[in-house]
Structures are given as structure tokens and as C-alpha cells.
Design an enzyme around this catalytic site. Structure first.
Site, PDB file in Angstrom:
ATOM      1  N   ASP A  65       0.835  -1.197   0.000  1.00  0.00           N
ATOM      2  CA  ASP A  65       0.000   0.000   0.000  1.00  0.00           C
ATOM      3  C   ASP A  65       0.876   1.256   0.000  1.00  0.00           C
ATOM      4  O   ASP A  65       1.981   1.240  -0.575  1.00  0.00           O
ATOM      5  CB  ASP A  65      -0.937  -0.022   1.215  1.00  0.00           C
ATOM      6  CG  ASP A  65      -2.302   0.576   0.923  1.00  0.00           C
ATOM      7  OD1 ASP A  65      -2.363   1.797   0.687  1.00  0.00           O
ATOM      8  OD2 ASP A  65      -3.294  -0.165   0.930  1.00  0.00           O
TER       9      ASP A  65
ATOM     10  N   HIS B 286      -3.844   5.948   3.334  1.00  0.00           N
ATOM     11  CA  HIS B 286      -4.501   4.736   2.863  1.00  0.00           C
ATOM     12  C   HIS B 286      -3.833   3.482   3.419  1.00  0.00           C
ATOM     13  O   HIS B 286      -4.495   2.551   3.897  1.00  0.00           O
ATOM     14  CB  HIS B 286      -4.493   4.725   1.333  1.00  0.00           C
ATOM     15  CG  HIS B 286      -5.338   3.684   0.692  1.00  0.00           C
ATOM     16  ND1 HIS B 286      -4.913   2.382   0.516  1.00  0.00           N
ATOM     17  CD2 HIS B 286      -6.581   3.736   0.153  1.00  0.00           C
ATOM     18  CE1 HIS B 286      -5.855   1.696  -0.104  1.00  0.00           C
ATOM     19  NE2 HIS B 286      -6.881   2.482  -0.337  1.00  0.00           N
TER      20      HIS B 286
ATOM     21  N   SER C 199     -11.087  -1.034  -0.912  1.00  0.00           N
ATOM     22  CA  SER C 199      -9.798  -0.978  -0.220  1.00  0.00           C
ATOM     23  C   SER C 199      -9.966  -1.270   1.261  1.00  0.00           C
ATOM     24  O   SER C 199      -9.046  -1.763   1.920  1.00  0.00           O
ATOM     25  CB  SER C 199      -9.165   0.407  -0.376  1.00  0.00           C
ATOM     26  OG  SER C 199      -8.500   0.543  -1.603  1.00  0.00           O
TER      27      SER C 199
END
Length: 766
Positions: free
Chosen positions: A139, A212, A542
Site C-alpha cells: 500500500d 490509505h 480498499s
């Protein structure tokens, strides 16, 4: 100043032309992943790296290797012109030359909603081996200072771990501990295409500048943190799915995206490091498996006992919008929780509506203020979308603006309204999003409303002379029903690559998820937003992907002997597709019952998955037979699997025999070559079940939505006398021909009255 001599002018012009030529040449270069057939290395070389270097120099004097790969594939990545790439592909021992693809990210109540914990004590049993499981997340990096990475109570790092804690200007070796045991970053492919990383803007280290990565990592396996919330919303204890598991971050995504050569390098290292679970919340379109970087890397990882969990994508509600569809990847869609963040909208005519928001700043005064529709106060034909620079300040100042969803980030629209002088925003869904409500940390009083409410508010604006409104404060509401519902954004089937494999596999919570966040970015991600938080609430597949990654880690701890396929099967066959009242899970985009093309096998139920009774296990040989059934050549199979394998010409390979937990049946329609309303076709599908529970007898039942297909199962019961015993069965489908484009569904269930082993069936007429 004297003029340059003719000789100096000539030399200067030469170097100018040379520099220009080099710049043009570099701009024409692209990154390629070179997949080498290591077993066929020419005898003149004693080392494979020497061979790689020679192959590259034979086509380019200036190119250099970005990465070499030795685990998920054998080969390297480099930057070449199209002609150089074509020349390289002609060489002996080169399996493929794959152009690099750019990937994009698919962007606290959850454990209780999933049954992992109760209000007073854990529901899901704990296992000492939980701390031996390692979850690797690919990520945007990690913010290691969060309490979510507290290693209190954890023993020594597992001996099998071979990873590292890579350092950089903003990341020290002390950033890792017994919880966050590894951190690496991969930027060579990114920098080769985009240019050198600007370290004043983002960290050339494993540190997360986006948020994220920290969010997905803490969702999968963050330590428990009490008193967590976002601005007081969703307050409580935030914990990952597998709180005792170890975590490692592989930073592959940067400000301008994620690149295939970096992703493959990270997968290669993750396998070498010793991860048990690999979680990727990203995607880059679809292609045949032998051209799909993630699918290729995932296959080799799977053969080493690693479960790979990937997000399905945010292309919903459109059909065939899935990514990451290889059958050795667990593909995860998104559903909602039973938690919401309501905020009221009151109109001047006395009517009140409810929306959602995570805004916690100063609210609009109790008095009503004027309300306008963005399209009426804009200088653009797309003014209804509140895009940057499209609102007229004189017509917006002091007013609430109704903006239509779409075309730009939801929170960005509020920023546009605020910059134009607006005091509030109502974000109205269009028919694309239906009644799906996603809460955001807006920077001004806001309320996101469904399509019906949005239409009612706009009708009020269009028909009333004195149009006023106000937006109330937000709150947290629990026990919202129905829940879950399939998120509108969650990508849908049917499978765009292999129709005979039903995808997504499963759905998990992916809407309004609270998890850890970076200290380098605002909750909105915008530079104009100066707020900083430890936890953020965001949505996307996600977010659902790391839920399943963490749950897979729990099952791995409970059943270390299970294969990745067995773990996936347990999650799928115990998933639920109906509420307690018996009604099918809804699709929020339509308000109608969802289908297996939306939710796969259903919504994950980890407590049931712990003891599934039976599993559909899948071996490497099964996957090789699957590729043969697709008609892949030996070369294409090796590109996928890194193995020498030739399909047996005397064997009848069939996708119908692939031992997958779900069943997808492509059928010929009346408009096909053999079409005709009276034409029927008979297909036989075989499956093998492995007993992972106690001895017992399972009986089969079938429920179908369509009369166009008759379904029979032989045998109708399976008796298991010992653990790991295998029994097979055959399903016969006798189908009538119906209109092309028709789809229908059924379910096949084996039960011993204690366990329920469910498989969705999809029929698609083409």
C-alpha cells in the site's frame, strides 16, 4: 564578450543535439517486466544475473535493471523503447516482455458487527499461534507512531521472519517493533516513469504520507486502541481483525499511483520475508492471467502457502467492473455496517430529511439560510457538480448549495462551495449512486443525501419562491437496518476474464470504516485542510479487502495446516446472503435484492468460518488443469506459474471440474449457433469436498430462481468417517435456451444439521 569561434559553436551544437536526442529517447522509454525462463539459461552463462545483464545489453547500451525478481518470477524490470522491447522478446529464454501497468488504490464497530467481540467479552476464541501469523500489506506505507502498532504483550518476532525495517530520512529502524516487524519501500518503477520523488512532498521511505496504507494495515491487524474516534464519531475501541498478528508494510503506492514493477518487487520480497497473508487494496484493469502482474505474483505466493486477498474494485454498480479475478486470489467486494452518521436537513417548508456527514465544526445558526442548486449559480454547463471554479461567488455567498455527486471527490465539492462563500453543502446522489450514503469529514456543514431526498430538495428549490434550509449537527447511530447492504461502488460480476469463475468471492465491511491514519495528511487528503487525526473514516473495497486479510490470519492461526484455498473456502461457504428474516441482502444502488454477481458467496461470517465442516480445497495441479482448460499454451502457463508444464493432449480438461467453492455456468442462448427455444443442453460439474470437522453425513439441497434449468446432484448425501477424508459429487444442469444476456441464480447447500456448506450458482446465457 567575444563571440564563440566556429569550432566552439560546432561543439556546442553537437552536445545540444546529443542532449536533445537523449531526452527524447528517455521520454520514449517505458518500463517493462522481463520474465525469464531460468531453466533454459544458455550454458555459456554460469549465473542468472549475468544472463539477465547480457540480455539487456544486447538490445540497449544505456538501459539498466530496476529490479531483479527471484521468488514470484525469474527476471527483471527495465526501461526500454518499443523497438528494444520487441528485440528482447525475440531472444531465447525470454518468456514474456510485459509493459508495466499503473495501478490505483481502491479507495471500530467492525469487530462487533462481525461477531469477533461482544459488548463485554470476546466472542471469537483466541489462539496462542495468532502472534505467529504475519500479514503483509502492499500500500502507501505506514505511520508507525500510532498506538495501533503497540507491541505490548507480544513475544519475540517469529523465527521464520526474514524481513527488514528499511530506513529513510523520515523512517528509522526504531520505527519497527514486535508488532510492526517489517517495512520496505519500492519506488524504482515509479521514479522511472514519473521522475525523482520530491522529498519535500512525500517520504522516500516506508512512511505513509497518504493515509490509505495505515488505514488498511490497522484494519487488517492493528492492536486494540481505546477511546478511538474521528472528531467524536464512531467512538470506542478500534482494533484490527487479527489484533495479535504481526504486520509488515510494503510501500508500493505514491502520489501519482502504483506501478507494476514496484508491486511485483514487493510481492517478491514479501514471499522471501515470510508473510502468511498478502493484502493488496489496489487494481489496474483486467487482462489475461499471463499478462497480469498481480495474478502472476500471486500464483507463486499461493504455491508457498500464502493467501492473497485483493479488493474487487470501485467500479460499481456497473456489471463486469471487477479487477483481481484470478481464481487463486480472494476477491473482496464491499458492504455496509449497521452504523451510520446521520445529520438532518430542514427546509423552509417545514419538511425534514436525513443524510450523513462527519463534519464536527461550527454549525449553521438555528435560523434558516437561503438554499440554491449549484447548476443555477454556475458559469459552467456542468455546474451541478460543483467542480473547481464553476460557482459564482456573488450567487453563492451566505447560502447552502446543493451539489450533485460525481465528477470530483465528494469532499472537494464542499471546498469549492466554501471558497465561493457558501456556508453549507447538500451532496445529492444521482441515479448512479441511488440511496448509498457515504459519510465524509467535510470542511463545512454538509449532508450527503440519497437520490430520492436529493430530488425532493431540488424540487423544493425549483418550485418555491423563498427557498431556505439549515443543516443540523451530526451524530453516531448504531443498529441501522437493513445491514449489510452491497455498496453501490463495489465492483460487480460477471467475471470479465473467465465467465466460468464466479467473482467477487465475498463481501466484507467497506463503508464508513474507522481505522488508523497518517499524521502527514488531513482526513480529507487535501492540502487546504489543516486538520490532523489519528483515526479516519473512509470507504471503498480498499477497506473491505483488509477485513478479509485479517480474518484469514485468524483462520490461519486456528488452522495452520489449512491451505490458502481451504481458508478461502471456509470464508465463502459459511458466508450469508440473506438477513435473519430470510430476505436477500439488498443492493443499495437499486434498492432491490442483490445477486451473487454483487456479493459472491455472501457477506463474511468469521465465527462460522472457524468451523466450516467441509472445504473445497484446490491444489497447484488443479490450477494447472484450470489453465489447460482455458487453452493456454505451455509458454503461457509458465508465464503464470513459473513452472514447466505441458497439457496432456489425451485428457479432456474442463472448467466444470475446477474445484471452486462457487459455481458459474455459461449457457448458450437462443440466439447462439445452436439456438432455438426448444433446444436444451446438459452440462455436468464435479466438485470434491474435504472434511475438516468431525465425522458426519451431509445431505444436499438446491434452491433455484429459474425453471429454465433443472438441477440434480449425485450422490444426494456424503458420509465422512474421518478428518481430511475427501468425497466427490456431480451436479447435472439441464438448461433450456433463453434470451441472450439473461442471468439467474441458485444455491447448493450441504448440511449435517450442524454445518451449512453453501455454494452460489450463477447461470449466464450468452
Amino acid at each position: 564578450m567575444k563571440p564563440l569561434s566556429p569550432k566552439l559553436l560546432e561543439i556546442s551544437l553537437f552536445f545540444l543535439i546529443l542532449c536533445f536526442t537523449l531526452v527524447v529517447a528517455e521520454q520514449s522509454r517505458k518500463t517493462y517486466i522481463i520474465h525469464m525462463d531460468k531453466t533454459n539459461m544458455p550454458e555459456s552463462f554460469t549465473d542468472h544475473l549475468q544472463w539477465y545483464d547480457s540480455s539487456l545489453k544486447s538490445v540497449s547500451d544505456s538501459a539498466s535493471m530496476l529490479y531483479t525478481y527471484s521468488n514470484v518470477i525469474h527476471g527483471y524490470s527495465t526501461r526500454l523503447t518499443a523497438d528494444e522491447a520487441e528485440a528482447l522478446e525475440e531472444q531465447q529464454g525470454i518468456l514474456s516482455v510485459i509493459p508495466e501497468l499503473r495501478y490505483e488504490l481502491h479507495t471500530t464497530r467492525t469487530p462487533e458487527f462481525l461477531g469477533l467481540s461482544g459488548k463485554t467479552s470476546p466472542v471469537f476464541p483466541t489462539f496462542e499461534s495468532a502472534s505467529d501469523v504475519i500479514v503483509g500489506v502492499l500500500d502507501t506505507g505506514v505511520w508507525p507512531e500510532l498506538k495501533s502498532f503497540n507491541d505490548e504483550g507480544l513475544g519475540p518476532v517469529p523465527e521464520k521472519w526474514k524481513g527488514e525495517c528499511e530506513v529513510g530520512k523520515t523512517f528509522n529502524s526504531s520505527s519497527c517493533n514486535k508488532k510492526l516487524i517489517g517495512a520496505r519501500y519500492f519506488s524504482k518503477g515509479y521514479e522511472g516513469t514519473i521522475g525523482p520523488i520530491n522529498e519535500t512532498v512525500e517520504s522516500k521511505s516506508p512512511r505513509d504520507d497518504d493515509g490509505h496504507g495505515t488505514h488498511t494495515l490497522t484494519t487488517a491487524a492493528g492492536s486494540a486502541v481505546s477511546d478511538a474516534s474521528l472528531f467524536g464519531f464512531a467512538s470506542g475501541t478500534a482494533r484490527g481483525m487479527a489484533t495479535k498478528a504481526r504486520v509488515a508494510i510494503y510501500k508500493v503506492c505514491w502520489l501519482s499511483g502504483c506501478f507494476g514493477s514496484d508491486i511485483l518487487a514487493a510481492m517478491d520480497k514479501a514471499v522471501q520475508d515470510g508473510v502468511d497473508i498478502m493484502s493488496l487494496s489496489l487494481g489496474g484493469g483486467v487482462s489475461e492471467y499471463y499478462m497480469d502482474t498481480v495474478a502472476i505474483g500471486a500464483f507463486s505466493a499461493m504455491t508457498r502457502g500464502i493467501l492473497i486477498s485483493c479488493s474487487a474494485g470501485n467500479g460499481g454498480p456497473y456489471s463486469s467492473s471487477l479487477s483481481n479475478v484470478a481464481p487463486w486470489i480472494t476477491t473482496v467486494g464491499a458492504g455496509t455496517l449497521d452504523r451510520d452518521f446521520p445529520v438532518s436537513v430542514a427546509l423552509g417548508n417545514g419538511k425534514k430529511y436525513s443524510g450523513v456527514s462527519l463534519y464536527n465544526g461550527k454549525t449553521i445558526s438555528n435560523s434558516m439560510v437561503p438554499i440554491v442548486y449549484a447548476a443555477n449559480v454556475s458559469n459552467s454547463s456542468s455546474g451541478n457538480l460543483c467542480l473547481s471554479g464553476t460557482l459564482i461567488p456573488d450567487k453563492v455567498a451566505g447560502k447552502i448549495v446543493v451539489c450533485d455527486r460525481g465528477g470530483s471527490a465528494r469532499v472537494r465539492k464542499g471546498l469549492v462551495v466554501k471558497e465561493a462563500g457558501g456556508v453549507g453543502m447538500i451532496l445529492a446522489n444521482t441515479d448512479t449512486y441511488g440511496e448509498e450514503l457515504i459519510a465524509d469529514a467535510h470542511i463545512l456543514p454538509s449532508s450527503a443525501v440519497g437520490e430520492k431526498t436529493g430530488d425532493a430538495i431540488k424540487k423544493y428549490i425549483f418550485t418555491e419562491a423563498n427557498r431556505t434550509a439549515t443543516i443540523g449537527p451530526g451524530s453516531t447511530e448504531l443498529g441501522v437496518q437493513p445491514s449489510p447492504v452491497v455498496a453501490a461502488f463495489s465492483s460487480r460480476g460477471p467475471n470479465p476474464i473467465t465467465l466460468a469463475i464466479l467473482k467477487p468471492d465475498i463481501i466484507a465491511p467497506g463503508v464508513n470504516i474507522l481505522a488508523g491514519w497518517t499524521g502527514a495528511a488531513a482526513p480529507t487528503g487535501f492540502d487546504e485542510d489543516k486538520r490532523r487525526v489519528n483515526f479516519n473514516i473512509i470507504s471503498g473495497t480498499s477497506m473491505s479487502c483488509p477485513h478479509v486479510s485479517g480474518l484469514a490470519a485468524l483462520l490461519k492461526a486456528a488452522h495452520p495446516e489449512w491451505s490458502p484455498a481451504a481458508i478461502r473456502s471456509a470464508l465463502m461457504t459459511t458466508a450469508y446472503s440473506a438477513y435473519k428474516n430470510g430476505k436477500t441482502i439488498q443492493d443499495v444502488a437499486t434498492g432491490q435484492p442483490a445477486t451473487p454477481f454483487d456479493y459472491g458467496a455472501g457477506h463474511v461470517d468469521p465465527v462460522e468460518a472457524l468451523d466450516p465442516g467441509l472445504v473445497y480445497d484446490t491444489t497447484v495441479d488443479d490450477y494447472l488443469d484450470f489453465l489447460c482448460a482455458l487453452g493456454y499454451t505451455s509458454s503461457q502457463i509458465k508465464q503464470v506459474t513459473n513452472r514447466d508444464f505441458t497439457c496432456d493432449s489425451s485428457k479432456n480438461y474442463s472448467l466444470a471440474d475446477f474445484n471452486y467453492p462457487s459455481i458459474s455456468v455459461p449457457l448458450q442462448s437462443a440466439s447462439g449457433k445452436k439456438g432455438g427455444a426448444s433446444v436444451t443442453s446438459t452440462l455436468k460439474y464435479s466438485r470434491t469436498l474435504t472434511n475438516v470437522g468431525s465425522p458426519g453425513t451431509y445431505k444436499v439441497s438446491v434452491v433455484s430462481q429459474t425453471k429454465a434449468v433443472k438441477i440434480s446432484v449425485e450422490p444426494a448425501s456424503l458420509s465422512f468417517s474421518k478428518k481430511y477424508e475427501k468425497k466427490s459429487y456431480t451436479v447435472t444442469f439441464t438448461a433450456s435456451s433463453v434470451q441472450s444476456g439473461t442471468a439467474s441464480f441458485a444455491s447448493l447447500v450441504w448440511s449435517d444439521e450442524k454445518h451449512t456448506v453453501s455454494s452460489p450458482i450463477a447461470f449466464t446465457w450468452t
